[in-house]
Design an enzyme around this catalytic site. Structure first.
Site, PDB file in Angstrom:
ATOM      1  CG  ASP A  11      -2.258   0.762   0.985  1.00 37.71           C
ATOM      2  OD1 ASP A  11      -2.307   1.634   0.851  1.00 37.71           O
ATOM      3  OD2 ASP A  11      -3.104  -0.035   1.133  1.00 37.71           O
ATOM      4  CB  SER A  61      -6.179   1.955   0.917  1.00 38.24           C
ATOM      5  OG  SER A  61      -5.573   2.253   0.336  1.00 38.24           O
ATOM      6  CG  HIS A 118     -12.660   9.881   3.046  1.00 34.32           C
ATOM      7  ND1 HIS A 118     -13.214   8.593   3.883  1.00 34.32           N
ATOM      8  CD2 HIS A 118     -10.509   9.558   3.089  1.00 34.32           C
ATOM      9  CE1 HIS A 118     -11.581   7.701   4.345  1.00 34.32           C
ATOM     10  NE2 HIS A 118     -10.588   8.701   3.543  1.00 34.32           N
ATOM     11  NE  ARG A 248     -11.991   4.886   2.446  1.00 39.77           N
ATOM     12  CZ  ARG A 248     -10.705   5.297   2.258  1.00 39.77           C
ATOM     13  NH1 ARG A 248      -9.904   5.501   0.972  1.00 39.77           N
ATOM     14  NH2 ARG A 248      -9.581   4.300   3.331  1.00 39.77           N
ATOM     15  CG  ASP A 250     -13.059   3.390   5.165  1.00 38.26           C
ATOM     16  OD1 ASP A 250     -13.560   4.321   4.641  1.00 38.26           O
ATOM     17  OD2 ASP A 250     -11.349   2.734   5.600  1.00 38.26           O
ATOM     18  NE  ARG A 251      -9.528   7.132   7.442  1.00 44.31           N
ATOM     19  CZ  ARG A 251      -8.660   6.398   8.608  1.00 44.31           C
ATOM     20  NH1 ARG A 251      -9.435   6.596   9.838  1.00 44.31           N
ATOM     21  NH2 ARG A 251      -7.861   6.115   8.932  1.00 44.31           N
ATOM     22  CG  HIS A 390      -1.747   9.201   4.731  1.00 40.59           C
ATOM     23  ND1 HIS A 390      -2.141   9.757   3.645  1.00 40.59           N
ATOM     24  CD2 HIS A 390      -2.481   7.764   4.727  1.00 40.59           C
ATOM     25  CE1 HIS A 390      -2.333   8.648   3.182  1.00 40.59           C
ATOM     26  NE2 HIS A 390      -3.031   8.239   3.305  1.00 40.59           N
ATOM     27  CG  ASP A 427      -3.565   0.275  -2.598  1.00 39.62           C
ATOM     28  OD1 ASP A 427      -2.537   0.477  -2.858  1.00 39.62           O
ATOM     29  OD2 ASP A 427      -4.331   1.114  -1.657  1.00 39.62           O
TER      30      ASP A 427
END
EC number: 5.4.2.12
Length: 492
Positions: A11, A61, A118, A248, A250-251, A390, A427
């Site tokens: 990644d 990702s 996101h 997105r 997930d967060r 990051h 990715d």
């Protein structure tokens, strides 16, 4: 050709011909050097239309793993939403119209930047406009980014939002860094700060823009901005409508859970809210209306392997576990027959520059155990290049690459010993560009191509102009399974 196969996703490691501020180039990486010399390799595109994003948009990702695991280009929510705004379909959305009719006061919450990972600032503004024109009283709750965009770019974004709100006659209510609002590792104390702020229980300031500048002066960048509210904001009421504009999932899941779930027990809550609407499906368990339903993706790599009666192992550390399971499997949570998942906990540190190796060596051990056990297919993600990239810490990113390199060496050795084929790719990029020419930190993903290495019987060359969507068919070819018509061609 038939062989068992390991797919390794490194990644956040991409190819940048400029070696300046390039953690990949600066790292000592004997395993990579050996791969370049001995294994057929090429470059793959991971951004823009090649992964179903707008042209020029950096990959991420979620998109990358969906593309790899499904073996096709899936036009992402970002593109779908852009089209719906352009052709005025969004304002006609049935679930949106129901919410606006039911709730006089409406709150718009989301990450406000043009990162496109996101959310998008243009989606936030479009939603504010639709709600305001409908005659609702509208409140904007901006989450500052600093991760998918530059760490101090928030000042310009928030200035833009403030002016937009003033011109539209809507309230700019709160500000909060994504570190708090968008945690995904069950650090509920962080999410609580955002929740309290939405309820009107946070620190009050007369000017959110000035507060942001003051935070910069104290070396607090966008990602870590403490939750703060405009002094005129009185908080959410239980009958209010809440619209989440992040596409997105997930967060945003944890914040939605805190606001909406009756079963939540992590901390005491003063209010629970029922009138929620999310941009996409955040989690099937929420049973909430959404603006953009999931596209059904059938015949993914994992499904084809499972239907053939072969075994498969999916493993990663916490930060990327969802990517090798949910996203890789085409947006499906459920475990397939003969599929094993191994989650390795990510280290409990504030930011990963404190521990650049993260849990890579434990993840590596899980892969070697899978090979020794004889799993037919293994997919693994090494999070280091991305998660440490990051942070913006160049030296830590070098150590991150070196940790991944060590793991690659061990897995390749183990694969050869047990006659496994392997494919190594990424990715998207990140750590190969850590600063710009002016010396500003770059903490976001890149649009650079990524490496792909294929070691398998009969493979001596990789075709030109390939992308992430060509990997699934390659794995099936190695496993000697039929490639479904939905998939793009193999790499070789």
């Amino acid at each position: 050709m038939k062989q068992k196969c390991v797919l390794i996703i490194t990644d956040g490691i991409g190819y940048n011909k400029n070696s300046k501020f390039n953690a990949f180039e600066a790292a000592k990486k004997p395993s990579y050097e050996k791969l370049f010399k001995e294994v057929p390799n090429s470059l793959l595109k991971t951004s823009g239309l090649a992964v179903g994003l707008p042209e020029g948009q950096m990959g991420n990702s979620e998109v990358g793993h969906m593309c790899i695991g499904s073996g096709r280009i899936i036009y992402q929510n970002l593109v779908r939403i852009n089209k719906a705004i352009e052709n005025k379909e969004l304002e006609k959305n049935e679930n949106l119209q129901k919410l606006l009719a039911k709730c006089k006061r409406v709150h718009i919450i989301g990450l406000y930047s043009d990162g496109g990972v996101h959310s998008m600032d243009t989606h936030f503004k479009a939603m504010l406009e639709i709600c305001a024109k409908n005659g609702n009283e509208v409140f904007a709750h901006a989450i500052t980014d600093g991760r998918d965009v530059n760490p101090k770019s928030g000042l310009n974004f928030i200035k833009d939002l403030k002016e937009f709100c003033e011109n539209l006659g809507v309230h700019f209510a709160t500000l909060c860094g994504r570190f708090y609002a968008m945690d995904r590792d069950k650090r509920w104390d962080r999410v609580k700060e955002c929740y309290e702020c939405l309820l009107g229980k946070a620190y009050k300031v007369p000017n959110l823009l000035e507060y942001l500048q003051k935070s910069y002066d104290e070396n607090v960048t966008d990602e870590f901005i403490k939750a703060v509210q405009n002094e005129n904001y009185k908080g959410m009421r239980e009958e209010d409508g809440i619209i989440f504009i992040n596409f997105r999932n997930d967060r945003m899941k944890q914040l939605v859970e805190v606001l909406n779930s009756k079963d939540f027990k992590e901390f005491e809550r003063e209010k629970i809210f029922e009138n929620l609407l999310t941009m996409s499906v955040y989690d099937d368990k929420f049973k909430l209306p959404v603006l953009f339903e999931k596209e059904k993706i059938e015949n993914t790599l994992a499904q084809v392997i499972s239907k053939a009666g072969l075994s498969q192992l999916h493993t990663a550390e916490t930060e990327k576990y969802a990517h090798v399971t949910f996203f890789f499997n085409g947006g499906k949570e459920e475990l397939l027959e003969n599929e094993t998942r191994v989650l390795i906990p990510s280290p409990k540190v504030k930011t990963y520059d404190e521990k650049p190796q993260m849990s890579a060596f434990e993840v590596c051990d899980a892969v070697k155990k899978g090979i020794e056990k004889g799993e037919d297919f293994i997919v693994v993600n090494f999070a280091n290049g991305d998660m440490v990239g990051h942070t913006g810490d160049f030296n830590a990113a070098i150590k991150a690459v070196e940790a991944v390199d060590t793991c690659l060496g061990e897995i390749v050795e183990c694969a050869k010993k047990h006659d496994y084929a392997f494919i190594i790719t990424s990715d998207h990029g990140n750590c190969e560009a850590m600063q710009d020419e002016k010396g500003n930190l770059l903490t976001n993903h890149t649009t650079f191509d990524v490496f792909v290495f294929v070691q398998a019987k009969g493979v001596s060359k990789i075709k030109d102009n390939m992308g992430l969507s060509n990997i699934a068919a390659s794995v099936l070819k190695i496993l000697d399974l039929e490639i479904p018509k939905e998939m793009n061609e193999a790499l070789f």
